[in-house]
Design a protein around this motif. Structure first.
Motif, short mmCIF file in Angstrom:
data_model
loop_
_atom_site.label_atom_id
_atom_site.label_comp_id
_atom_site.label_asym_id
_atom_site.label_seq_id
_atom_site.Cartn_x
_atom_site.Cartn_y
_atom_site.Cartn_z
N UNK A 1 46.22 7.12 44.69
CA UNK A 1 44.80 7.35 44.45
C UNK A 1 44.14 7.92 45.69
N UNK A 34 30.17 13.04 40.28
CA UNK A 34 29.01 12.52 40.97
C UNK A 34 29.38 11.39 41.93
N UNK A 36 28.11 7.80 43.84
CA UNK A 36 27.23 6.64 43.78
C UNK A 36 27.39 5.83 45.06
N UNK A 38 26.73 1.92 47.03
CA UNK A 38 26.55 0.49 46.83
C UNK A 38 26.27 -0.18 48.17
N UNK A 48 24.28 -1.69 43.17
CA UNK A 48 24.08 -0.25 43.06
C UNK A 48 22.82 0.16 43.82
N UNK A 51 22.56 6.33 42.44
CA UNK A 51 23.47 6.81 41.40
C UNK A 51 23.27 8.31 41.18
N UNK A 52 24.31 8.95 40.74
CA UNK A 52 24.31 10.40 40.50
C UNK A 52 23.73 11.13 41.71
N UNK A 89 29.15 1.41 50.56
CA UNK A 89 30.31 2.11 50.00
C UNK A 89 29.86 3.25 49.10
N UNK A 91 31.18 5.94 46.06
CA UNK A 91 32.13 5.84 44.95
C UNK A 91 32.05 7.10 44.09
N UNK A 93 34.83 9.60 41.16
CA UNK A 93 36.00 9.57 40.30
C UNK A 93 36.91 10.72 40.71
N UNK A 97 40.44 10.55 36.23
CA UNK A 97 39.38 9.65 35.77
C UNK A 97 39.55 8.24 36.30
N UNK A 98 40.23 8.12 37.43
CA UNK A 98 40.32 6.84 38.13
C UNK A 98 39.14 6.73 39.09
N UNK A 99 38.62 5.55 39.21
CA UNK A 99 37.56 5.34 40.18
C UNK A 99 38.10 5.41 41.59
N UNK A 101 36.75 4.60 45.73
CA UNK A 101 35.72 4.12 46.62
C UNK A 101 35.90 4.69 48.03
N UNK A 103 35.77 4.18 52.19
CA UNK A 103 36.38 3.17 53.06
C UNK A 103 35.39 2.13 53.55
#
Lengths: 110, 120
Positions: A1, A34, A36, A38, A48, A51-52, A89, A91, A93, A97-99, A101, A103
């Motif tokens: 990943x 996109x 995001x 956190x 959160x 976002x976007x 963090x 984040x 994709x 289509x795996x998420x 994050x 470091x």
């Protein structure tokens, strides 16, 4: 990943502006996914923050702002406050289509 | 109130199995994809697995593929993570998180986490 790269730490005095970078690749951010952001306070679950790429959920102060360009994104905190001391963090994709994050970056208020 | 509550964590020996649960409330559970995200002690966030709202599509990190199985029971508003062949490196706090499609898959709601310790 794939992994998104962030600086381990940033610091600033109260009232200052700090920025956190998030560097990806052509298989994630650069592919148009996109970003995001956190915030994780010590001992708490992540929350959160953005976002976007640029949008703040209800209740998040406008001191927090996000941007995205090419294969990277950034989070800016202006008017730094003691309560902003936390881990941050990014984040996104990847093409499977795996998420994925970042470091993580520890923000210290001097 | 929108809420996610994880359970099922604990101490397990290497090679053992565990099933985590995540009870959802306050939203239409079946309308949203869900994910599991873990955090090893003192480390960063690590995406583990995701499942579509219907349960028909699942996704896994390479590090858990073939060992972990994500599932959901929409009649019970509950998300699961079955973990087999556990390793020491699976030791972490496991969070379930709701994905918001309108927010392009951002994790807008998180549970409080459940600790999994893999040790002999």
């Amino acid at each position: 990943q794939s992994v998104l790269t962030q600086p381990p730490s940033v610091s600033g005095a109260p009232g200052q502006r700090v920025t956190i970078s998030c560097t990806g690749s052509s298989s994630n951010i650069g592919a148009g996914y996109d970003v995001h952001w956190y915030q994780q306070l010590p001992g708490r679950a992540p929350k959160l923050l953005i976002y976007v790429n640029t949008n703040r959920p209800s209740g998040v102060p406008d001191r927090f702002s996000g941007s995205k360009s090419g294969t990277s994104a950034s989070l800016a905190i202006s008017g730094l406050q003691a309560e902003d001391e936390a881990d941050y963090y990014c984040q996104s994709y990847d093409s499977s289509l795996s998420g994925v994050f970042g470091t993580g970056t520890k923000v210290t208020v001097l | 109130e929108v809420q996610l509550v994880e359970s099922g964590g604990g101490l397990v020996q290497p090679g053992g199995s565990l099933r985590l649960s995540c009870a959802a409330s306050g939203f239409t559970f079946s309308s949203y994809a869900m994910s599991w995200v873990r955090q090893a002690p003192g480390k960063g966030l690590d995406w583990v697995s995701a499942i579509s709202g219907s349960g028909g599509r699942t996704y896994y990190a390479d590090s858990v593929k073939g060992r972990f199985t994500i599932s959901r029971d929409n009649s019970k508003n509950t998300l699961y993570l079955r973990m087999n062949s556990l390793r020491a490196e699976d030791t972490a706090v496991y969070y379930c998180a709701k994905e918001d499609t309108a927010m392009s898959g951002a994790f807008d709601i998180w549970g409080q986490g459940t600790m999994v310790i893999v040790s002999s």
